[in-house]
Design an enzyme around this catalytic site. Structure first.
Site, mmCIF file in Angstrom:
data_model
loop_
_atom_site.group_PDB
_atom_site.id
_atom_site.type_symbol
_atom_site.label_atom_id
_atom_site.label_comp_id
_atom_site.label_asym_id
_atom_site.label_seq_id
_atom_site.Cartn_x
_atom_site.Cartn_y
_atom_site.Cartn_z
ATOM 1 N N ASP A 52 0.827 -1.201 0.000
ATOM 2 C CA ASP A 52 0.000 0.000 0.000
ATOM 3 C C ASP A 52 0.872 1.266 0.000
ATOM 4 O OD1 ASP A 52 -2.285 1.504 0.065
ATOM 5 O OD2 ASP A 52 -2.954 0.836 2.054
ATOM 6 N N TYR A 110 5.556 -10.109 6.840
ATOM 7 C CA TYR A 110 5.713 -8.666 7.048
ATOM 8 C C TYR A 110 6.279 -8.422 8.433
ATOM 9 C CZ TYR A 110 2.816 -7.397 2.968
ATOM 10 O OH TYR A 110 2.321 -7.225 1.699
#
Length: 242
Positions: A52, A110
């Site tokens: 993002d 992540y």
């Protein structure tokens, strides 16, 4: 066709995410343009993770196919010379023609960085939060996320993805000097999922019964039930496994 896999690191601060979009700078566009400049031909660059806006990467994976073989060392050197300083190609290799960086991936991970000290050197890559956390309590809370579950409550609402079930393999915290580091690994992630999870973990940590609160958020399957997402700047796509 010759199919090439590249490993990428980038500082996502100045980019509107990975995926190409109109009237906004993206990492995919920057790398595609640089490759096409060197090769003097059009390519289709596939990315493993659609990070993002403002999200960084330590181990993004992408691939592209062309009709001729290239000198890997020279190409990597040329590509890094052409690319902006906030994007780096750390590795390149020739892979099987059927390899696809996104669809061949088995696991993605992540990390999210929280700093408990203000620093001009860390501010760009971490969320500053002047709080102390009990690592064991956070890890016990995070175990609630492990397994195959519906993560609708942690997904942005304006997404076309219908299947919201993801299998989380690991979710844990560790303290390193002034940082709290959250690591999560799953078969797939939904749009905005990791930042919403971190925000919800921090919120439920302070509640009387955090585990029940977190389970309730999952069960509601409603984004409004979860906490606000933490800032993008602390999030890194860490690794993709095949």
């Amino acid at each position: 066709m010759f199919n090439y896999k590249i490993i990428i690191q980038y500082d996502g601060t100045q980019y509107s995410g990975w995926q190409i979009q109109e009237n906004a700078p993206t990492v995919q566009e920057a790398i595609t343009n640089s490759i096409e400049q060197i090769l003097q031909e059009k390519i289709n660059l596939n990315g493993a993770g659609r990070t993002d806006t403002g999200v960084h990467a330590l181990g993004q994976v992408a691939n592209f196919a062309i009709g001729r073989e290239i000198d890997l060392y020279k190409f990597k050197y040329s590509l890094n010379s052409v690319l902006q300083n906030d994007i780096s190609i750390t590795d390149i290799e020739l892979v099987e023609e059927k390899f696809h960086s996104r669809f061949s991936a088995k696991k993605r991970s992540y990390i999210y960085l929280i700093s408990n000290q203000k620093s001009p050197f860390f501010d760009r890559f971490s969320y500053t939060l002047f709080s102390e956390f009990n690592q064991d309590k956070l890890n016990e809370l995070s175990k609630t996320l492990i397994g195959a579950k519906d993560f609708t409550s942690f997904s942005k609402t304006n997404t076309e993805v219908q299947n919201k079930v993801c299998e989380v393999y690991e979710a844990r915290w560790r303290r390193q000097k002034n940082f709290f580091i959250f690591y999560i690994e799953a078969n797939r992630f939904l749009y905005g999922m990791v930042r919403a999870i971190v925000g919800s973990l921090l919120k439920t940590y302070s509640s009387e019964d955090g585990i029940s609160s977190l389970k309730n958020i999952l069960d509601q399957k409603d984004r409004n039930a979860a906490a606000d997402a933490v800032p993008a700047k602390g999030l890194f796509l860490y690794k993709v496994k095949y």
